[in-house]
Write an enzyme that holds these catalytic residues in place. Sequence first.
Site, PDB file in Angstrom:
ATOM      1  N   ARG A  49       3.294   1.021  25.180  1.00 35.05           N
ATOM      2  CA  ARG A  49       2.574   1.674  26.278  1.00 35.05           C
ATOM      3  C   ARG A  49       2.286   0.721  27.420  1.00 35.05           C
ATOM      4  NH1 ARG A  49       0.292   6.760  25.345  1.00 35.05           N
ATOM      5  NH2 ARG A  49       0.720   7.385  23.223  1.00 35.05           N
ATOM      6  N   ASP A 184      10.222   2.377   2.409  1.00 34.02           N
ATOM      7  CA  ASP A 184       9.243   1.840   1.468  1.00 34.02           C
ATOM      8  C   ASP A 184       9.689   0.403   1.274  1.00 34.02           C
ATOM      9  OD1 ASP A 184       7.990   0.817  -0.764  1.00 34.02           O
ATOM     10  OD2 ASP A 184       7.775   2.784  -1.684  1.00 34.02           O
ATOM     11  N   HIS A 185       8.966  -0.547   1.873  1.00 34.55           N
ATOM     12  CA  HIS A 185       9.533  -1.906   1.927  1.00 34.55           C
ATOM     13  C   HIS A 185       9.711  -2.522   0.541  1.00 34.55           C
ATOM     14  CE1 HIS A 185       5.329  -3.312   1.729  1.00 34.55           C
ATOM     15  NE2 HIS A 185       5.804  -4.482   1.404  1.00 34.55           N
ATOM     16  N   LYS A 189      12.817  -5.348  -1.572  1.00 32.77           N
ATOM     17  CA  LYS A 189      12.542  -6.638  -2.222  1.00 32.77           C
ATOM     18  C   LYS A 189      13.653  -6.949  -3.210  1.00 32.77           C
ATOM     19  CE  LYS A 189       7.503  -6.370  -1.855  1.00 32.77           C
ATOM     20  NZ  LYS A 189       6.973  -7.542  -1.181  1.00 32.77           N
ATOM     21  N   ASP A 242      -2.112   4.373  -0.369  1.00 35.84           N
ATOM     22  CA  ASP A 242      -1.522   3.209   0.288  1.00 35.84           C
ATOM     23  C   ASP A 242      -0.483   2.514  -0.594  1.00 35.84           C
ATOM     24  OD1 ASP A 242      -1.489   1.240   2.447  1.00 35.84           O
ATOM     25  OD2 ASP A 242      -2.496  -0.125   1.053  1.00 35.84           O
ATOM     26  N   HIS A 247       4.867   2.509  -3.333  1.00 31.12           N
ATOM     27  CA  HIS A 247       5.427   1.311  -3.973  1.00 31.12           C
ATOM     28  C   HIS A 247       5.443   1.396  -5.502  1.00 31.12           C
ATOM     29  CE1 HIS A 247       5.061   0.050   0.055  1.00 31.12           C
ATOM     30  NE2 HIS A 247       3.863  -0.486   0.007  1.00 31.12           N
ATOM     31  N   LYS A 347      -6.884  -4.450  -4.365  1.00 26.28           N
ATOM     32  CA  LYS A 347      -7.071  -5.535  -3.401  1.00 26.28           C
ATOM     33  C   LYS A 347      -8.186  -6.438  -3.914  1.00 26.28           C
ATOM     34  CE  LYS A 347      -5.182  -3.399   0.667  1.00 26.28           C
ATOM     35  NZ  LYS A 347      -3.924  -4.153   0.702  1.00 26.28           N
TER      36      LYS A 347
HETATM   37  C1  BG6 Z   1       1.650  -2.103   2.367  1.00 24.40           C
HETATM   38  C2  BG6 Z   1       0.227  -1.661   2.237  1.00 24.40           C
HETATM   39  O1  BG6 Z   1       2.513  -0.998   2.284  1.00 24.40           O
HETATM   40  O2  BG6 Z   1       1.966  -3.018   1.332  1.00 24.40           O
HETATM   41  C3  BG6 Z   1      -0.705  -2.868   2.263  1.00 24.40           C
HETATM   42  O3  BG6 Z   1      -0.105  -0.792   3.296  1.00 24.40           O
HETATM   43  C4  BG6 Z   1      -0.298  -3.877   1.226  1.00 24.40           C
HETATM   44  O4  BG6 Z   1      -2.056  -2.458   2.054  1.00 24.40           O
HETATM   45  C5  BG6 Z   1       1.187  -4.198   1.355  1.00 24.40           C
HETATM   46  O5  BG6 Z   1      -1.075  -5.044   1.408  1.00 24.40           O
HETATM   47  C6  BG6 Z   1       1.654  -5.084   0.221  1.00 24.40           C
HETATM   48  O6  BG6 Z   1       2.958  -5.507   0.483  1.00 24.40           O
HETATM   49  P1  BG6 Z   1       3.507  -6.880  -0.103  1.00 24.40           P
HETATM   50  O7  BG6 Z   1       4.933  -6.907   0.330  1.00 24.40           O
HETATM   51  O8  BG6 Z   1       2.668  -7.968   0.479  1.00 24.40           O
HETATM   52  O9  BG6 Z   1       3.348  -6.779  -1.587  1.00 24.40           O
END
Ligand code: BG6
Length: 504
Positions: A49, A184-185, A189, A242, A247, A347
Site C-alpha cells: 500500500r 503449509d510450510h 521442510k 494455528d 501442520h 508455545k
Molecule cells: C506458523 C504459526 O504457521 O508456524 C506460528 O503461525 C508458529 O505460530 C510457526 O510459530 C512455527 O513454524 P516453525 O517452522 O518455526 O516450526
Amino acid sequence: MSATPKEPTILVIFGATGDLTWRKLIPALYNLHLDRYLPERLAVIGVGRREMESDSFRQRLKNGVDRFSRRGTTEPGAWSAFAQRISYFGGDLSAPQTGEGLKARLQEIEGGWGERSNRVFYLAIPPTAFEEATRQLEQLGLCKDCGHDRLVVEKPFGRDLESARTLDRLLTGMFAESQIYRIDHYLGKETVQNILALRFANSLFEPIWNRRYIDHVQITVAETVGVESRGGYYEGAGALRDMVQNHLLQILCLIAMEPPVSFAADEVRNKKVDVLRAIRPIPPEEVHHFAVRGQYGAGIVDGRAVPAYREEPGVAPASSTETYVALKLLIDNWRWQGVPFYLRTGKRLHTKVSEVAIIFRPAPHQPFPAAAVESWQPNRLVLRIQPEEGIVSRIQVKQPGTRMLLGPVDMAFHYREAFKASAPEAYETLLLDVIRGDATLFMRADQVESAWGVISPILDVWEAVPAAAFPDYSAGSWGPEAADLLIARDRHNWLQPALAEESK
Ligand code: BG6
C-alpha cells in the site's frame, strides 16, 4: 531439489512490506538464486500500500536476508545480481488505477522478454484482504491462463469449516483448483518430506507400519517462543487453529497414509485426504476425553524470565485463547484401527523440538529371565523434524558383561553429519515448486476442509465453554498437567523428546 526451471516467470508478492516477505520469502528466493535454481528470466514485483522507491524496498529486503538467511549475510556481488530482478509497486488495490498500473508493469516486462511468462501471485496479506486482491486479478484478467498463472495462498485458510468453504467458493469461482497453491510450510521442510522417503523408499518399515506392530504414535511440535508481536492475530486463532489444523494434521497424514501409486500431486493428496476422512469424529460430549487446552503463565525459558500470555501485547487480560493443545485421535481404517495418535503442540514450552515418535508393541514372547529385562523398553522410532534433523531408532541389546542383561541403545542418523550441507528452508522448496508448477506439497481444497472437519467439534465446544483455569502451565514447562492425564488414561506417557533428553 529439482532442476532449474526454464520458463520466464514473474512473481508478484502482495503484502511485500510485511514480515513474511522479508523474513522468509526473499531470503528463500535469494538462496535459490545462489544455488542457481531460479529461471534466468525471473522478475519479482513487491506490491504494497505504501509508496516507496524500489531502491529503498531492495535495501529493506537486503537487511532481511542479512538477518534471516540460513547462509548469513549477503555477498555484495551476488546480492546486486539478485536485487536487479526485484522492483516495488505501491498503491491501494481497491483503486482501479493500481490494478491497471500493475497490469502495465507485467506487460512491459513480458514485452521485454518477447513472450508471455508464467505469473505467480503470492497473497502474503491478511485473509481479510484476499477478496479484494483476487477480484482485481480476475477483473484485469491477469491470472486467467490455467497453464501458466498461479495463485499462492498463505494460511490461515479460513477460521473454521464454514469460512474455509466460503473462501474456497470465492477462489474457485475465479480460478481453477489447479492454479491455487495453499501453503503449509511444514510440507516444505526436508524432514517432513523425508517421512515419505523413509516409508516408501525402504522395504524395512512398510511391513511393520500398522496396528499389528505399532502401539501408538506421538507427534510433538514444541516451541519456546511466545506469541511475540502477533497477539492480535493469535487471540482470534489459538494453537488448535494455528498449528493443529494444518501442520500437525499434515504430519499425521504423512505418517498414516497408504503408499501412493506415484508422486503426482493428486496421487499423494488423495491418500492424505483418505486419512483425514478416516479420523474418528469426536462427539461434542467427549471432547474433554480427547482434547486438552492450556495457556502459558509467566516462567523461565532458556534462562530468561518471560511474561504470561495474558500480558503479551495485543492479548486480552482475561483471554481464554489456548497456547497449548494435546489431542488423541483414532483412525478408523484397516491399518490403524485401535492405534491412538497423540498430538501436542504449544508455545513457551521447555525446548524447541518437533518430532514424531512411533512406539512399537512389545515382543510377543519374552524368553529372557526377569532380571535381564529390568530396563527393557519397547522399540521406538523417532523422526526428528527440527532442529537437529534426523532419525533415531531405539533397540534392545545385551549389555557388556558375563550376564544376560538387556538395555536400550539408540541408533541415530543426523542429517547434518550425513550430508555435511545445510538443508534448504521450507520456503525455498515451496517457492521453487510453485515456479515449476508442481502442487504435490500444497493443500487441495478438500484436504483443508477435511482438516477443519476434524477439529470442528473441539472448536465448537471450546468456544461455547471458555477455559476455567487459565493460565495452567508455566512458560518453560512441558505444558499443563491435564495433557499428562490425557495420555496416562491409556497407560502411556509423553516421551521426553529425544533432543531434550540428549541436551540434559
Ligand atoms: C506458523 C504459526 O504457521 O508456524 C506460528 O503461525 C508458529 O505460530 C510457526 O510459530 C512455527 O513454524 P516453525 O517452522 O518455526 O516450526
